[in-house]
Design a protein around this motif. Sequence first.
Motif, PDB file in Angstrom:
ATOM      1  N   LEU A  13       2.056   0.667   3.538  1.00 18.82           N
ATOM      2  CA  LEU A  13       1.071  -1.047   3.962  1.00 18.82           C
ATOM      3  C   LEU A  13       0.001  -1.117   2.675  1.00 18.82           C
ATOM      4  CD1 LEU A  13      -0.050   0.341   6.757  1.00 18.82           C
ATOM      5  CD2 LEU A  13       1.501  -0.908   6.833  1.00 18.82           C
ATOM      6  N   GLU A  14       0.381  -0.484   0.908  1.00 19.98           N
ATOM      7  CA  GLU A  14      -0.242  -1.038   0.299  1.00 19.98           C
ATOM      8  C   GLU A  14      -1.074  -1.193   0.692  1.00 19.98           C
ATOM      9  OE1 GLU A  14       2.988  -3.576  -1.049  1.00 19.98           O
ATOM     10  OE2 GLU A  14       4.342  -2.178  -1.032  1.00 19.98           O
ATOM     11  N   ASP A  15      -2.256  -0.547   1.114  1.00 24.33           N
ATOM     12  CA  ASP A  15      -3.325  -0.662   1.443  1.00 24.33           C
ATOM     13  C   ASP A  15      -3.899  -0.117   0.614  1.00 24.33           C
ATOM     14  OD1 ASP A  15      -6.099  -1.074   2.808  1.00 24.33           O
ATOM     15  OD2 ASP A  15      -5.158  -0.213   4.531  1.00 24.33           O
ATOM     16  N   THR A  16      -4.542  -0.699  -1.086  1.00 22.15           N
ATOM     17  CA  THR A  16      -5.409   0.026  -2.160  1.00 22.15           C
ATOM     18  C   THR A  16      -6.016  -0.617  -2.410  1.00 22.15           C
ATOM     19  OG1 THR A  16      -3.465  -0.935  -3.578  1.00 22.15           O
ATOM     20  CG2 THR A  16      -3.744   1.328  -2.803  1.00 22.15           C
ATOM     21  N   SER A  17      -7.541  -0.275  -2.848  1.00 27.03           N
ATOM     22  CA  SER A  17      -8.153  -0.853  -3.794  1.00 27.03           C
ATOM     23  C   SER A  17      -8.408  -1.208  -5.301  1.00 27.03           C
ATOM     24  CB  SER A  17     -10.176  -0.387  -3.589  1.00 27.03           C
ATOM     25  OG  SER A  17     -10.084   0.342  -2.722  1.00 27.03           O
ATOM     26  N   VAL A  18      -8.747  -2.202  -5.982  1.00 25.15           N
ATOM     27  CA  VAL A  18      -8.939  -1.216  -7.554  1.00 25.15           C
ATOM     28  C   VAL A  18      -9.962  -1.752  -8.363  1.00 25.15           C
ATOM     29  CG1 VAL A  18      -6.215  -1.093  -7.728  1.00 25.15           C
ATOM     30  CG2 VAL A  18      -7.455  -3.745  -8.545  1.00 25.15           C
ATOM     31  N   ARG A  19     -10.222  -0.965  -9.208  1.00 21.91           N
ATOM     32  CA  ARG A  19     -10.996  -1.304 -10.531  1.00 21.91           C
ATOM     33  C   ARG A  19     -10.887  -1.231 -11.920  1.00 21.91           C
ATOM     34  NH1 ARG A  19     -12.432  -3.613  -6.360  1.00 21.91           N
ATOM     35  NH2 ARG A  19     -14.300  -4.129  -5.208  1.00 21.91           N
ATOM     36  N   VAL A  20     -11.395  -1.681 -12.534  1.00 19.81           N
ATOM     37  CA  VAL A  20     -11.668  -1.756 -14.142  1.00 19.81           C
ATOM     38  C   VAL A  20     -12.224  -0.917 -14.622  1.00 19.81           C
ATOM     39  CG1 VAL A  20     -11.869  -2.129 -16.224  1.00 19.81           C
ATOM     40  CG2 VAL A  20     -10.244  -3.878 -14.794  1.00 19.81           C
ATOM     41  N   LEU A  61       8.020   1.985   9.353  1.00 23.39           N
ATOM     42  CA  LEU A  61       7.952   3.743   9.903  1.00 23.39           C
ATOM     43  C   LEU A  61       8.744   3.932  11.028  1.00 23.39           C
ATOM     44  CD1 LEU A  61       4.381   3.799  10.651  1.00 23.39           C
ATOM     45  CD2 LEU A  61       5.920   5.040   8.862  1.00 23.39           C
ATOM     46  N   LEU A  62      10.132   2.448  11.295  1.00 24.60           N
ATOM     47  CA  LEU A  62      10.363   3.092  12.448  1.00 24.60           C
ATOM     48  C   LEU A  62      12.212   3.285  11.821  1.00 24.60           C
ATOM     49  CD1 LEU A  62       8.862  -0.006  14.875  1.00 24.60           C
ATOM     50  CD2 LEU A  62       9.289   2.384  15.295  1.00 24.60           C
ATOM     51  N   ARG A  63      11.982   2.571  10.802  1.00 18.88           N
ATOM     52  CA  ARG A  63      13.298   2.542   9.619  1.00 18.88           C
ATOM     53  C   ARG A  63      13.403   3.902   9.309  1.00 18.88           C
ATOM     54  NH1 ARG A  63      16.225  -1.802  12.080  1.00 18.88           N
ATOM     55  NH2 ARG A  63      14.560  -3.324  12.063  1.00 18.88           N
ATOM     56  N   GLY A  64      12.763   5.179   9.456  1.00 25.14           N
ATOM     57  CA  GLY A  64      12.991   6.152   8.964  1.00 25.14           C
ATOM     58  C   GLY A  64      12.104   6.878   7.303  1.00 25.14           C
ATOM     59  N   ALA A  65      10.488   5.947   7.750  1.00 28.46           N
ATOM     60  CA  ALA A  65      10.652   6.013   6.376  1.00 28.46           C
ATOM     61  C   ALA A  65      10.002   7.529   5.909  1.00 28.46           C
ATOM     62  CB  ALA A  65       9.302   4.936   5.492  1.00 28.46           C
ATOM     63  N   ARG A  66       9.758   8.064   5.086  1.00 29.30           N
ATOM     64  CA  ARG A  66       8.988   9.136   4.299  1.00 29.30           C
ATOM     65  C   ARG A  66       9.822  10.602   5.202  1.00 29.30           C
ATOM     66  NH1 ARG A  66       4.221   9.377   1.784  1.00 29.30           N
ATOM     67  NH2 ARG A  66       3.972  11.026   3.154  1.00 29.30           N
ATOM     68  N   GLY A  67      11.008  10.877   5.088  1.00 29.14           N
ATOM     69  CA  GLY A  67      12.351  11.262   6.217  1.00 29.14           C
ATOM     70  C   GLY A  67      11.645  11.448   7.522  1.00 29.14           C
ATOM     71  N   ALA A  76       8.229  14.021  17.078  1.00 29.14           N
ATOM     72  CA  ALA A  76       9.812  12.845  17.067  1.00 29.14           C
ATOM     73  C   ALA A  76       9.751  11.132  17.171  1.00 29.14           C
ATOM     74  CB  ALA A  76      10.971  13.814  17.016  1.00 29.14           C
ATOM     75  N   SER A  77       8.209  11.200  17.698  1.00 30.62           N
ATOM     76  CA  SER A  77       8.891   9.986  18.111  1.00 30.62           C
ATOM     77  C   SER A  77       7.947   8.943  17.815  1.00 30.62           C
ATOM     78  CB  SER A  77       8.496   9.647  19.208  1.00 30.62           C
ATOM     79  OG  SER A  77       9.448  10.536  20.325  1.00 30.62           O
ATOM     80  N   THR A  78       7.684   7.259  17.585  1.00 27.58           N
ATOM     81  CA  THR A  78       6.997   6.827  16.745  1.00 27.58           C
ATOM     82  C   THR A  78       6.247   6.117  18.185  1.00 27.58           C
ATOM     83  OG1 THR A  78       7.867   6.523  15.686  1.00 27.58           O
ATOM     84  CG2 THR A  78       6.169   5.134  15.641  1.00 27.58           C
TER      85      THR A  78
END
Lengths: 698, 698
Positions: free
Chosen positions: B610-617, A637-643, A580-582
């Motif tokens: 984190l929006e850590d993604t890569s894209v390509r057409v 993540l500290l603010r309670g993201a993803r449930g 339950a911790s980070t």
Amino acid sequence: MGRLSELFAPETVAVVGATDREGAVGRAILENLQDDFGGEVVPVNPARDEVLGLECYSDVTSAPPIDLAVVVVPPDVVIETLRELGETGTENAVVITAGFSETGGEGAERERRLREVAAEYDLNVVGPNSLGIMSTPADMNATFGPENALDGSISFMSQSGAFITAVLDWANEQGIGFQDVVSLGNKTVLDETDFVREWGDDPETDVIIGYLEGIDDGHEFVRAAREVTDDTPIVLVKSGRTDAGAQAASSHTGAIAGSERAYETGLEQAGVIRARSVQELFDYARALSGLPQPDSNGVAVVTNAGGPGVLTTDAIGDSSLSMADFADETVDALAEAMPDEANVYNPIDAIGDADVERFGEALDVALADPNVGSAVVVSAPTAVLEYDDLAETVIEKREAHGKPVVTCLMGGQRARAAEEVLRDGGIPNYFDPARAVAGLDALARYRDVRERTIDDPTEFDVDRERAREILGRAAERDTNRLGVESMDLLDAYGIPTPAGEIVDDPDRAREVAAGIDGDVVMKIVSPDISHKSDIGGVKVGVSEADVYDAYEDLVARARNYQPDATILGVQVQEMLDLEASTETIVGMNRDPQFGPLLLFGLGGIFVEILEDTSVRVAPIGEDEARAMVDEIQSAPLLRGARGREPADVDAIVETVQRLSQLVTDFPAILEMDINPLVAGPDGVQAIDLRLTVDTEEL
Amino acid sequence: MGRLSELFAPETVAVVGATDREGAVGRAILENLQDDFGGEVVPVNPARDEVLGLECYSDVTSAPPIDLAVVVVPPDVVIETLRELGETGTENAVVITAGFSETGGEGAERERRLREVAAEYDLNVVGPNSLGIMSTPADMNATFGPENALDGSISFMSQSGAFITAVLDWANEQGIGFQDVVSLGNKTVLDETDFVREWGDDPETDVIIGYLEGIDDGHEFVRAAREVTDDTPIVLVKSGRTDAGAQAASSHTGAIAGSERAYETGLEQAGVIRARSVQELFDYARALSGLPQPDSNGVAVVTNAGGPGVLTTDAIGDSSLSMADFADETVDALAEAMPDEANVYNPIDAIGDADVERFGEALDVALADPNVGSAVVVSAPTAVLEYDDLAETVIEKREAHGKPVVTCLMGGQRARAAEEVLRDGGIPNYFDPARAVAGLDALARYRDVRERTIDDPTEFDVDRERAREILGRAAERDTNRLGVESMDLLDAYGIPTPAGEIVDDPDRAREVAAGIDGDVVMKIVSPDISHKSDIGGVKVGVSEADVYDAYEDLVARARNYQPDATILGVQVQEMLDLEASTETIVGMNRDPQFGPLLLFGLGGIFVEILEDTSVRVAPIGEDEARAMVDEIQSAPLLRGARGREPADVDAIVETVQRLSQLVTDFPAILEMDINPLVAGPDGVQAIDLRLTVDTEEL
């Protein structure tokens, strides 16, 4: 005005080492002074009776009283000259002579003596290895450079003399003027902090700008700049930003580069606006020297062309500003004033046949809108648009509304002429919409600097004596590295640690475990074993019954791994609910220039792979500690993201502040990591600790 | 030369709508053509017999044969005029007239008809709503703008006419010349792709530059630009980058903005160098139009001043270039040639008293070093340095060594004069070291574009027919959203899925579970329930004995949640070892301009927070698929960071390619997410699937 005012407004200036030899530096300075300076100019040179028509004195003791001495004598007589100046009551000197620390060896020793003699006589010394100084109110050019500065309200310091020459040559062409100019040289006595303070007190200086390769005392600079930026913006190019650049800077004038992260943070905390290039430096300075700050971030764009309007809008999107959302009355008034094809929403496109009158009306209506804090006028040249008249109109509207306006009158020669009109009216014109917006952005950023309140660090009630004792043990053990055996240090500063203790026999281990609810975690404690897990030196979930054997096993493993390791014992610790911790990291690294640099981040991959951390120069108050937690990318993540259940952010913020207090109280702590600081829904616990101390400092 | 060559090199140009009325566009064009154009100029106007001394024809059918018609008639006669031109065999027209799609409604309908008539007669039409075109080799200015372009090798297209006017006014002052210039207008017939192709074939065009607010067919543009950039660099300002800018662009000339991410990726894949401002556009173009590309990334800096040298080094640190590491012989030769105080390592500081000769020697030695691919000469003005001579020397050394050199001669008027000399010698001079380095960087980036090889997409052996059937079921079920019930689609394209199937009775569920090793995962399958977990619609670790009850329970929960939900059954699936695996996402989103945009990232927080993604057409080959995996920030987690077993990256790369093939084969797939694609040490498994299809396209 501060104690340096006489440096820039002397009545008598001596050139010690004056000569009439063609091409000599001592002649160039004398000529520059003779050109305009209204006060008395006194050449000093034992080998001359007269220089360039002025009576020449053999030494400073025989000369009339000197307010400012410009010293161009050979390196080996500089110290003696300064001593004589001190003896005769002169307080200000600019040492042009090179051959000091920048040459190493003997030069460095000479510089040390220069510092001593300056301290002995309380001399204000600029340089050595300086191009000189200028002050336009005094019509004084005490440099050996080829250019005089124009009058203006920008005060400018530079760690590179060549940079001053290059900038003045260009600025004169552009009509950009200066108040004071200082070539800092080696900064042996007077440095950037002194001039920031001086110009902060100078009502005639509207903007302080500088080119620096290093800041000698970052901590002091931050203090001074914070005060000064309440009234006067500071814009700096600090070079050596990149690794390659830092290396180049170090080899030049012997500046110590320091860590870029510390500079970035320190300058930001100081309220300094940082420019990355000469162009940015002046793009910002031009806006800051003539315009008020905007009340709000909404910008109105007025243009006669769609394309440049879109480019301007993009630039606003890239900045801290935003496109103003016009009030209905504004849109109505614009629709009234503009032809049907015009766009009356922001960006206002007055279309290609817009004359000066239509531009003026559009700007007038836009500036009257309460949602508009500032405006950019962007124009393409057309047959119906008189740029000079447009310039006059923009100046008039700007003054009428009291809001900042910048322009981007695109094109060649005719833009150049209008640019002059605009400059005289206090409005900077820029080549490119992107640069015009960056100019406005600098104004908004400076407004934020002025408006910010920096809360004082909270003084927590801590047990400083106990902390001193714990740190002292390191010196006794003759090590500079401390670990979990020093967890009490955290306790002394009110940073929570799990229940438990370090024991040195298995029976005591069982007793401690008995006093703890549930299973325990056991770790070998040895300054010689840093990666405990790798050698099986950590046991998780040990029941009371198994504690004795676990103790024996841990010690055996450690002995097996490194027979001569110092084993301080075994830590028996409460087992936390890590599910339950980070995991977070709170740390500190002492920067040579700025002092303790605090670091925060989420543990593991977030710090090691994603490098998602925030830093601040300590000491900091609650607001900045909270900003450190908020600004990391993984903060959600500290603010309670993803449930997840939110972590106790207040407890993290308090821990950061307590660490700030600890590392400020004890300069002997060079590095420190609480890793992990486990943050649960109700509080934090420091699980592991590593620190490096300077035992000499203890 | 392509089919547009006659557009830029006509022998006879007609101005349809020519007039001698002062201030009229039809007069301005005629005057511009009369100024220089060597061919025949033919005015057409039913109301005139003569215009500006030229015989005027009542209509195009009565005029002599016309190679290029510039049309400035009122909007409602444009279509008829084009038809007449087509009938008389004219192939090229520039429609200046506005009042088409940019005004909406009737104008849009008129534009549709313009497109039709152009297609009917195979007309090359520029515009409508265009400023016109220019071609300096033909001495042709067929615009109504006030400026003629100077001769040069840059071809320039712009979606904004005002932008052309502004740029030419400035470029003429700067001595920057052009080959062809096109104001694209509404791009109804000819667009950016046509001109990129045309200029790619034109040996006289060294650089193609453009200002665009949108690209109509991104896919086609990428294809064309990839080919062209093998020989000719393309530099574009694509505005509307930011949300605010995109909105402003859409309201201007009706351009559809498209997604910035798609543009960024598409233009990068096309080999286009993107500029963010007018200044960058020309800073890059100036370097690319006169200099060769560097063989290597090592840069030598030659300066007479430490400060500017450090700034240059910083700029190099910020770029894709690096400071050259000099060979020993270089250092020795420099030490020989320079005074003791000089720095003979990179950056070379020839110190303040360096004359042209010393600069020349330093540059000569540096350029001879095999580790040096290019050089920047940076100078502060000094009494001993003649800038004009320095310019000549730099040109000479550059030519002798065949390596690119740029300069930053700092200062005002004297720098301006030398700049002209440099320009004539093909060397761009920049105001600021940062901009000079950015110019060199553009050369290096273009070299990388030329040298890259783009591998063809692998043609995997797939079951296309089966995929078509599966997609077809969506149309039957009258939905455009598909989920796990369509996992077979992945199977048809060789993307691994866990063992299991979707069943619609509990007995069959038990049979399926019996055929699977170990416990199973069971999920409700319903197009109406997208967040299965939230309603308890997923059961993990179900033993064979419990499968029957689990089935009943899942269906009951779904019914309870939404009584009228379509329930397609329950998925019974092999349970994977998620501990040793990493969740990834492989997806696709169809962009209106560029087509299928593939996306890759690690699942959960990595994509969402984190929006850590890569894209390509798409389509892409193996190299680009691998680059997608490599370039995410969290990629080290797949490579085995922090003691994890590495994931099977090859299997991920193959999955990305198979998805590329699938979405290229089926344009009906609008969006698709494999989330998660679980990557273990030995292969991947697609666990869940969601896609949106255009049922009309099926």
